[in-house]
Design a protein around this motif. Structure first.
Motif, PDB file in Angstrom:
ATOM      1  N   THR A 166       0.834  -1.207   0.000  1.00  0.00           N
ATOM      2  CA  THR A 166       0.000   0.000   0.000  1.00  0.00           C
ATOM      3  C   THR A 166       0.866   1.253   0.000  1.00  0.00           C
ATOM      4  OG1 THR A 166      -1.650  -1.171   1.264  1.00  0.00           O
ATOM      5  CG2 THR A 166      -1.829   1.204   1.266  1.00  0.00           C
ATOM      6  N   ARG A 167       1.918   1.219   0.792  1.00  0.00           N
ATOM      7  CA  ARG A 167       2.767   2.399   0.897  1.00  0.00           C
ATOM      8  C   ARG A 167       3.585   2.625  -0.370  1.00  0.00           C
ATOM      9  NH1 ARG A 167       1.036   0.675   5.316  1.00  0.00           N
ATOM     10  NH2 ARG A 167       0.839   1.912   7.228  1.00  0.00           N
ATOM     11  N   LEU A 168       4.081   1.548  -0.949  1.00  0.00           N
ATOM     12  CA  LEU A 168       4.870   1.684  -2.177  1.00  0.00           C
ATOM     13  C   LEU A 168       4.020   2.211  -3.320  1.00  0.00           C
ATOM     14  CD1 LEU A 168       6.971  -1.610  -2.222  1.00  0.00           C
ATOM     15  CD2 LEU A 168       7.836   0.700  -1.892  1.00  0.00           C
ATOM     16  N   LYS A 169       2.823   1.657  -3.401  1.00  0.00           N
ATOM     17  CA  LYS A 169       1.906   1.983  -4.483  1.00  0.00           C
ATOM     18  C   LYS A 169       1.490   3.446  -4.451  1.00  0.00           C
ATOM     19  CE  LYS A 169      -2.019   0.131  -3.963  1.00  0.00           C
ATOM     20  NZ  LYS A 169      -3.229  -0.690  -3.887  1.00  0.00           N
ATOM     21  N   SER A 170       1.471   4.012  -3.227  1.00  0.00           N
ATOM     22  CA  SER A 170       1.013   5.398  -3.091  1.00  0.00           C
ATOM     23  C   SER A 170       1.962   6.360  -3.788  1.00  0.00           C
ATOM     24  CB  SER A 170       0.873   5.760  -1.614  1.00  0.00           C
ATOM     25  OG  SER A 170       2.148   5.846  -1.032  1.00  0.00           O
ATOM     26  N   LYS A 171       3.168   5.907  -4.093  1.00  0.00           N
ATOM     27  CA  LYS A 171       4.120   6.805  -4.734  1.00  0.00           C
ATOM     28  C   LYS A 171       3.990   6.786  -6.253  1.00  0.00           C
ATOM     29  CE  LYS A 171       7.360   6.302  -0.940  1.00  0.00           C
ATOM     30  NZ  LYS A 171       8.548   5.570  -0.498  1.00  0.00           N
ATOM     31  N   GLY A 172       3.239   5.879  -6.779  1.00  0.00           N
ATOM     32  CA  GLY A 172       3.059   5.800  -8.227  1.00  0.00           C
ATOM     33  C   GLY A 172       2.629   4.393  -8.601  1.00  0.00           C
ATOM     34  N   PRO A 173       2.034   4.216  -9.791  1.00  0.00           N
ATOM     35  CA  PRO A 173       1.543   2.890 -10.176  1.00  0.00           C
ATOM     36  C   PRO A 173       2.703   1.896 -10.306  1.00  0.00           C
ATOM     37  CG  PRO A 173       1.444   4.418 -12.021  1.00  0.00           C
ATOM     38  CD  PRO A 173       1.866   5.217 -10.839  1.00  0.00           C
ATOM     39  N   LEU A 174       2.475   0.695  -9.842  1.00  0.00           N
ATOM     40  CA  LEU A 174       3.517  -0.331  -9.896  1.00  0.00           C
ATOM     41  C   LEU A 174       2.972  -1.603 -10.511  1.00  0.00           C
ATOM     42  CD1 LEU A 174       5.216  -0.192  -6.366  1.00  0.00           C
ATOM     43  CD2 LEU A 174       6.163   0.580  -8.520  1.00  0.00           C
ATOM     44  N   LYS A 175       3.730  -2.176 -11.431  1.00  0.00           N
ATOM     45  CA  LYS A 175       3.402  -3.484 -11.998  1.00  0.00           C
ATOM     46  C   LYS A 175       4.258  -4.519 -11.284  1.00  0.00           C
ATOM     47  CE  LYS A 175       0.828  -1.986 -15.503  1.00  0.00           C
ATOM     48  NZ  LYS A 175      -0.560  -2.303 -15.690  1.00  0.00           N
ATOM     49  N   LEU A 176       3.975  -5.783 -11.573  1.00  0.00           N
ATOM     50  CA  LEU A 176       4.722  -6.848 -10.909  1.00  0.00           C
ATOM     51  C   LEU A 176       6.224  -6.700 -11.123  1.00  0.00           C
ATOM     52  CD1 LEU A 176       4.734  -9.454  -9.278  1.00  0.00           C
ATOM     53  CD2 LEU A 176       4.500 -10.719 -11.409  1.00  0.00           C
ATOM     54  N   LYS A 177       6.608  -6.372 -12.346  1.00  0.00           N
ATOM     55  CA  LYS A 177       8.052  -6.310 -12.617  1.00  0.00           C
ATOM     56  C   LYS A 177       8.731  -5.191 -11.803  1.00  0.00           C
ATOM     57  CE  LYS A 177       8.036  -3.531 -16.886  1.00  0.00           C
ATOM     58  NZ  LYS A 177       6.613  -3.366 -17.257  1.00  0.00           N
ATOM     59  N   ASP A 178       7.987  -4.083 -11.583  1.00  0.00           N
ATOM     60  CA  ASP A 178       8.552  -3.004 -10.762  1.00  0.00           C
ATOM     61  C   ASP A 178       8.720  -3.472  -9.318  1.00  0.00           C
ATOM     62  OD1 ASP A 178       8.205  -1.255 -12.994  1.00  0.00           O
ATOM     63  OD2 ASP A 178       6.078  -1.137 -12.437  1.00  0.00           O
ATOM     64  N   LEU A 179       7.701  -4.204  -8.868  1.00  0.00           N
ATOM     65  CA  LEU A 179       7.714  -4.692  -7.496  1.00  0.00           C
ATOM     66  C   LEU A 179       8.904  -5.629  -7.300  1.00  0.00           C
ATOM     67  CD1 LEU A 179       6.054  -4.567  -4.895  1.00  0.00           C
ATOM     68  CD2 LEU A 179       4.761  -6.522  -5.702  1.00  0.00           C
ATOM     69  N   ILE A 180       9.118  -6.484  -8.280  1.00  0.00           N
ATOM     70  CA  ILE A 180      10.225  -7.439  -8.171  1.00  0.00           C
ATOM     71  C   ILE A 180      11.566  -6.702  -8.183  1.00  0.00           C
ATOM     72  CG2 ILE A 180      11.429  -9.286  -9.444  1.00  0.00           C
ATOM     73  CD1 ILE A 180       8.616 -10.494  -9.882  1.00  0.00           C
ATOM     74  N   LYS A 181      11.616  -5.639  -8.957  1.00  0.00           N
ATOM     75  CA  LYS A 181      12.844  -4.842  -8.979  1.00  0.00           C
ATOM     76  C   LYS A 181      13.125  -4.236  -7.594  1.00  0.00           C
ATOM     77  CE  LYS A 181      13.014  -3.071 -13.347  1.00  0.00           C
ATOM     78  NZ  LYS A 181      12.520  -1.968 -14.198  1.00  0.00           N
ATOM     79  N   LEU A 182      12.042  -3.792  -6.926  1.00  0.00           N
ATOM     80  CA  LEU A 182      12.204  -3.153  -5.617  1.00  0.00           C
ATOM     81  C   LEU A 182      12.497  -4.155  -4.501  1.00  0.00           C
ATOM     82  CD1 LEU A 182       9.260  -0.598  -5.586  1.00  0.00           C
ATOM     83  CD2 LEU A 182      11.680  -0.033  -5.521  1.00  0.00           C
ATOM     84  N   GLY A 183      12.058  -5.407  -4.726  1.00  0.00           N
ATOM     85  CA  GLY A 183      12.038  -6.308  -3.574  1.00  0.00           C
ATOM     86  C   GLY A 183      12.866  -7.559  -3.695  1.00  0.00           C
ATOM     87  N   SER A 184      13.866  -7.549  -4.587  1.00  0.00           N
ATOM     88  CA  SER A 184      14.696  -8.753  -4.594  1.00  0.00           C
ATOM     89  C   SER A 184      16.175  -8.386  -4.612  1.00  0.00           C
ATOM     90  CB  SER A 184      14.339  -9.645  -5.770  1.00  0.00           C
ATOM     91  OG  SER A 184      14.258  -8.894  -6.952  1.00  0.00           O
TER      92      SER A 184
END
Lengths: 224, 641
Positions: free
Chosen positions: A206-224
């Protein structure tokens, strides 16, 4: 991305592995809400990838902010190797107590069937994945194929970047539970930790998304 | 599945709430295994009015869910932890009659109706609970015994906002038992009559019109002291003229009236003026009894609170009070004073509770400082916590254990503040952070560092820290700190230059065509950032100006401007304009925040009325003027900007 058609694994792999591998023919959707996540935690006899063994695996199915309890996964493994020190932390005795224990290969078989092509979320994911990969190797099986996310890294990315305060390299699950006000009642059971990780992940998301739209690939970039 | 720790935990939770407490252990265990845990972000809709029923009903595990209805989405009820909602349509097989929306970040348990229904049929207690709950909906849904469990529908009642139950805007109930006397009645007779009728005040009337009032206090001050003999006539000792109001006055108006003229009794007359018939007396006591939701009562409730959870509820009432004050256009200075006092009292109580939890008493004196907007007393809505702790200097060998003690204390306090609704500060500016929990000398060192090497971060830290306000503890520590800040800043005047240029760095509110500038990306894309573009330039400017005058202990921005106007009569006009603009913007922000249940920082420009837009733009002119004043006064060159 691994191309399964170019580099086929050895043919003598068991049927359950092939079924698992075939799950990956289907690609994960890019919309995070549609992605099936499996939130995972393993309790182990210690932190040595070679000598230590998995005591139990707990995993939850998380899709579109829903966790269905009857689709959760919790099993305990029969132990050859046993470390009395860590058992004190987890409260798991050798070969369990009052709970049914299964062999390592049976546990892997059930886990692969459960996890399929889901994106795996864990806290300090690399540890859990390595433990499972070591177990797979003991049974002459390849490594896990799943994409992974680490809540420690993701959490770090929710924090403000500022010279005013220093981010730590790692954040413990206890710290996350405290920050997000999640009950720590079942801390140090595999499924309990998986649940805390799942709720922490949702709040982080929820907090990450509030900064801008995120797709799965963005999420994976941030979290691995 | 052979074992399921999560379902056991769900069962542990549910068994505390009806009707689940009526289920047998094994029934609850079976039910819990089939539950889905759902996470909802703030404002997420769970179901909408007229949607077909889901296959599950819901129990709030954490957070709160608002039930709303109609085009205006009036809030009909708020479901807290353990409350059930969305059950009735599943049993009555009808569409939802309301919209359920997460009021804050929420975790729900979704319970499949097909698992639950047989239990309701088998188990008489569960069945009764359901029937009773549904039936209660046709009666008063707010009656205590039925509060909060199963109502899905509240027919024939129309919207009832939660504040209606908490803060009564209805006309006051005054005492119609009017005890009066004439101007010639003696003090002795008056006292006898008051004793007989058990009242604390007597109205003096002439031709049924109120001409004066005599209270217990007047008798004490004038007669018992021997100032006047017991035979003195009423006209000599009465208080006159009488403050009169119409009977339609609301409780809040009455409160304000009493506060304003510091009196304890109001006279109710037929048309509200002293020239019509007196029909009753309203005492402070009546007011207190009529509704337990005035600042004085809330303060008492806070002081009596035994658990953090109690304070959380009181804070909800504070928000309702704030809303009512704003609706009635009560001056913002007064409103923010009352609300800040209440918020301060909450924090104090949390600190007291934290001290009780510590195994030992504090080793040395300390002070808890509120920083930022809270320190400025401008925090009307709940926002993040910014705080710091300063403790008395100790010898080196004691340093480690003393620091450890105060860090532990701060940790408990920060958690307590979180529990009553203050989010953790994302930049960790909290006393539980070792950098914000220091001895007096350590603070002086840190401040020296900021003032003598003023980079961007140091200016940011100073601008947050220098608005501190003592919330709890030893005032001498705080005074020493303030004195030191004045001393060091006077020694390094270059610091003011940096602080002033920092104050000019906020982005401009309007563009070239005088249009309001909105955010370009992120969560608040296309919204106007009221805090950064309008309020911060004013608070930043006030801070640097007041610091350069070495004025201690005026923290709130309008107050600072008023003081500046007094100190610099030649600039009085602009400073008063700044004071006014700040108040207008704070009020604007608070109203927006209450409307959207957030901090009110971001504003949807297209939703504003023409009038509001004009009001907003008027303040920008003032912002520009004060920024020009800073530029000239501190000789800020373009290089620094």
């Amino acid at each position: 991305m691994i191309n399964f058609f170019k580099k086929r694994p050895p043919a003598n792999l068991p049927e359950f592995w092939k079924t698992y591998e075939n799950c990956f023919l289907e690609k994960q959707p890019e919309e995070v809400n549609l992605v099936r996540f499996v939130v995972l935690d393993t309790e182990t006899t210690g932190f040595d990838y070679i000598y230590d063994r998995i005591l139990s695996i707990g995993a939850l199915n998380l899709t579109n902010n829903h966790i269905a309890i009857n689709q959760s996964f919790e099993l305990y493994l029969i132990q050859d190797h046993y470390n009395a020190e860590t058992a004190k932390i987890h409260g798991i005795l050798k070969n369990g107590r009052g709970t049914e224990c299964i062999t390592e290969i049976e546990a892997l078989k059930q886990f692969l069937a459960f996890v399929g092509n889901a994106v795996i979320i864990a806290h300090h994911t690399i540890f859990d994945i390595n433990m499972i990969n070591q177990a797979l190797e003991r049974h002459q099986l390849p490594k896990l194929l799943n994409k992974t996310l680490d809540t420690s890294t993701l959490y770090r990315n929710t924090l403000l970047t500022s010279n005013v305060f220093k981010k730590k390299d790692h954040y413990s699950l206890d710290e996350l539970a405290e920050k997000f006000d999640i009950s720590m009642k079942d801390r140090h059971t595999a499924i309990g930790d998986a649940y805390i990780t799942a709720i922490a992940f949702l709040k982080i998301w929820t907090r990450l998304k509030s900064k801008g739209p995120l797709k799965l690939k963005d999420l994976i970039k941030l979290g691995s | 599945m052979m074992k399921n720790t999560i379902s056991e935990r769900v069962a542990d939770f549910l068994e505390h709430f009806p009707p689940f407490n009526e289920l047998a252990q094994d029934q609850l265990a079976t039910l819990s295994k089939e539950i889905t845990i759902i996470y909802k972000e703030k404002d997420n809709v769970i179901f909408s009015e007229n949607d077909p029923p889901h296959t599950s009903f819901y129990v709030v595990h954490k957070g709160a869910v608002a039930l709303k209805r109609g085009e205006k989405m009036d809030i009909l009820d708020m479901c807290d932890e353990g409350d059930i909602f969305g059950l009735r349509p599943l049993i009555a097989l009808e569409n939802y009659k309301m919209t359920a929306q997460a009021h804050e970040e929420t975790i729900l348990y979704a319970i499949p109706i097909h698992i639950f229904k047989p239990y309701a049929r088998e188990n008489k207690e569960v069945g009764n609970f359901l029937i009773e709950s549904f039936a209660s909906n046709t009666r008063n849904p707010y009656s205590k015994s039925h509060r909060g469990k199963l109502y899905e529908e509240i027919p024939n009642l129309g919207p009832i906002t939660p504040e209606a139950q908490l803060f009564d805007l209805q006309p006051v109930k005054y005492s119609k038992k009017l005890i009066s006397c004439s101007a010639t009645t003696t003090a002795k007779e008056i006292a006898e009559k008051m004793t007989e009728k058990k009242v604390g005040a007597m109205l003096v009337v002439e031709d049924k019109l109120p001409i004066g009032i005599i209270t217990d206090k007047d008798l004490r001050n004038n007669i018992v002291t021997g100032k006047y003999p017991i035979t003195t006539e009423a006209s000599k000792i009465m208080v006159s003229p009488v403050i009169t109001y119409a009977k339609s006055m609301t409780i809040t108006q009455a409160q304000i009236a009493m506060m304003k003229s510091s009196i304890s009794h109001l006279c109710i007359t037929k048309d509200g003026t002293p020239n019509s018939k007196a029909i009753g007396i309203l005492s402070k006591h009546d007011l207190m009894v009529a509704i337990g939701n005035n600042p004085a009562v809330l303060i008492k409730a806070i002081q009596r609170a035994k658990k953090v959870k109690n304070i959380r509820n009181i804070r909800k009432s504070i928000t309702h009070l704030l809303r009512a004050y704003l609706e009635q256009n009560i001056p913002l200075t007064l409103t923010s004073k009352i609300i800040s006092e209440l918020n301060d009292a909450c924090i104090k109580r949390v600190i007291e509770m934290a001290l009780d939890k510590m195994p030992e008493k504090p080793p040395v004196a300390f002070a808890w400082l509120s920083l930022g907007s809270q320190g400025r007393n401008e925090q009307l809505l709940q926002t993040d916590q910014d705080n710091a702790l300063v403790f008395q200097n100790v010898p080196d060998e004691k340093m480690e254990e003393t620091t450890a003690y105060f860090l532990e204390l701060s940790k408990i306090i920060n958690k307590g503040l979180f529990d009553i609704g203050y989010e953790y500060c994302p930049a960790e500016m909290m006393a539980s952070n070792p950098n914000w929990c220091l001895s007096l000398d350590q603070w002086k060192k840190a401040i020296t560092q900021w003032v003598t090497n003023p980079g961007a971060d140091e200016i940011l830290l100073s601008s947050i820290f220098f608005d501190y306000n003592l919330t709890y503890g030893d005032i001498t520590l705080v005074n020493q700190l303030s004195d030191y800040i004045f001393e060091i800043t006077q020694k390094y005047p270059i610091f003011f230059l940096h602080l002033a240029s920092g104050a000019l760095q906020n982005p401009s509110p309007t563009g070239f065509f005088r249009q309001l500038l909105v955010e370009q990306d992120g969560e608040h894309k296309d919204f106007f950032d009221l805090k950064r573009r309008a309020l911060m330039p004013l608070t930043d400017a006030a801070r640097v100006l007041i610091l350069s005058h070495s004025v201690k202990s005026i923290n709130n921005t309008p107050g600072r401007y008023e003081k500046l106007a007094e100190l610099e009569p030649n600039n009085e006009e602009i400073f008063m304009a700044c004071s006014y603009a700040t108040k207008a913007l704070l009020k604007f922000r608070t109203k927006q925040g209450l409307l959207h249940n957030d901090s009110g920082r971001y504003i949807a420009i297209d939703k504003l009325t023409k009038e509001d837009k004009v009001k907003l733009k008027r303040t920008f002119k003032t912002i520009k003027e004060i920024q020009e004043l800073l530029t000239v006064r501190f000789k800020i060159s373009n290089i620094l900007r």
